[in-house]
Design an enzyme around this catalytic site. Sequence first.
Site, mmCIF file in Angstrom:
data_model
loop_
_atom_site.group_PDB
_atom_site.id
_atom_site.type_symbol
_atom_site.label_atom_id
_atom_site.label_comp_id
_atom_site.label_asym_id
_atom_site.label_seq_id
_atom_site.Cartn_x
_atom_site.Cartn_y
_atom_site.Cartn_z
ATOM 1 N N ILE A 100 40.609 19.372 5.570
ATOM 2 C CA ILE A 100 39.194 19.076 5.363
ATOM 3 C C ILE A 100 38.673 20.303 4.618
ATOM 4 O O ILE A 100 38.475 21.361 5.211
ATOM 5 C CB ILE A 100 38.425 18.834 6.680
ATOM 6 C CG1 ILE A 100 39.046 17.690 7.481
ATOM 7 C CG2 ILE A 100 36.939 18.566 6.394
ATOM 8 C CD1 ILE A 100 38.989 16.322 6.825
ATOM 9 N N LYS A 108 32.443 17.696 12.378
ATOM 10 C CA LYS A 108 31.718 16.426 12.429
ATOM 11 C C LYS A 108 32.629 15.261 12.823
ATOM 12 O O LYS A 108 32.234 14.107 12.730
ATOM 13 C CB LYS A 108 31.053 16.144 11.081
ATOM 14 C CG LYS A 108 29.979 17.165 10.724
ATOM 15 C CD LYS A 108 29.308 16.820 9.413
ATOM 16 C CE LYS A 108 28.228 17.845 9.078
ATOM 17 N NZ LYS A 108 27.590 17.528 7.787
ATOM 18 N N GLY A 109 33.876 15.569 13.217
ATOM 19 C CA GLY A 109 34.796 14.533 13.667
ATOM 20 C C GLY A 109 35.623 13.883 12.574
ATOM 21 O O GLY A 109 36.420 12.982 12.856
ATOM 22 N N ASN A 139 43.778 28.126 15.640
ATOM 23 C CA ASN A 139 42.956 27.100 14.983
ATOM 24 C C ASN A 139 42.388 26.147 16.048
ATOM 25 O O ASN A 139 42.823 25.013 16.210
ATOM 26 C CB ASN A 139 43.784 26.342 13.947
ATOM 27 C CG ASN A 139 42.983 25.305 13.190
ATOM 28 O OD1 ASN A 139 41.814 25.056 13.470
ATOM 29 N ND2 ASN A 139 43.623 24.685 12.222
ATOM 30 N N TYR A 146 43.004 17.217 16.906
ATOM 31 C CA TYR A 146 44.270 16.521 17.136
ATOM 32 C C TYR A 146 44.352 15.976 18.560
ATOM 33 O O TYR A 146 44.840 14.861 18.777
ATOM 34 C CB TYR A 146 45.449 17.450 16.835
ATOM 35 C CG TYR A 146 45.419 18.007 15.424
ATOM 36 C CD1 TYR A 146 45.038 17.228 14.341
ATOM 37 C CD2 TYR A 146 45.755 19.328 15.180
ATOM 38 C CE1 TYR A 146 44.989 17.742 13.061
ATOM 39 C CE2 TYR A 146 45.718 19.857 13.894
ATOM 40 C CZ TYR A 146 45.334 19.061 12.846
ATOM 41 O OH TYR A 146 45.288 19.571 11.565
ATOM 42 N N LYS A 148 41.814 15.017 20.372
ATOM 43 C CA LYS A 148 40.922 13.845 20.405
ATOM 44 C C LYS A 148 41.580 12.628 19.781
ATOM 45 O O LYS A 148 41.278 11.491 20.164
ATOM 46 C CB LYS A 148 39.612 14.153 19.685
ATOM 47 C CG LYS A 148 38.694 15.063 20.453
ATOM 48 C CD LYS A 148 37.414 15.289 19.664
ATOM 49 C CE LYS A 148 36.473 16.240 20.366
ATOM 50 N NZ LYS A 148 35.264 16.492 19.555
#
Length: 191
Positions: A100, A108-109, A139, A146, A148
């Site tokens: 990202i 922000k998911g 991290n 990961y 989640k």
Amino acid sequence: MPDLRYGRLLLRAIERSDLPVFLRFLSDPEVVENLGAPVFPTNMEDEERWYESMLRKPLHEHPLAICIESPDTGTWKLIGNSAFHHIDPIARHAELGLLIGDKNEWNKGYGTEAMQAMQWLGFTELNLNRLYLKVFAENKGGIRAYEKAGFVHEGRLRQERFHKGVYGDSLIMSILKEEWEELQKEKKGQV
């Protein structure tokens, strides 16, 4: 493969016109901090060479652009990419990579959603049985994303990374197809 809509994301093929955006991402030390690549300056020629080499790989090994819809314009904004690496067709597993790169979109998911989309692709389209990844132990945001997405901790590679004069550990995380299927059942039960 047609573009894939998953949650708030659009995953699509990377286009040559995306390269300036990726160059901007890769020129930001904070973005490349957790990629595991050496921190060296890169330029558009490097990105062009990467793009040309990527096109020579099988289609299922091409990274996918991760885009989000701009609420103001309704257009799709490139925020990163994700890819399958080291696909083993016999053991039916692959490593996942994620970037990202747009720091305005961190926390922000989107990383979690991108991993869920890649799980869907890996388990339903590529018929894989196990997806795994490596993440640097420091991290915390990546690890949380990961977890989640259903990844579980498998192990630790001690002092596997050398960065800024210090050795650091990497974690191995994975998800099995049966675990992913169970998560899908739980999601359906919540609706």
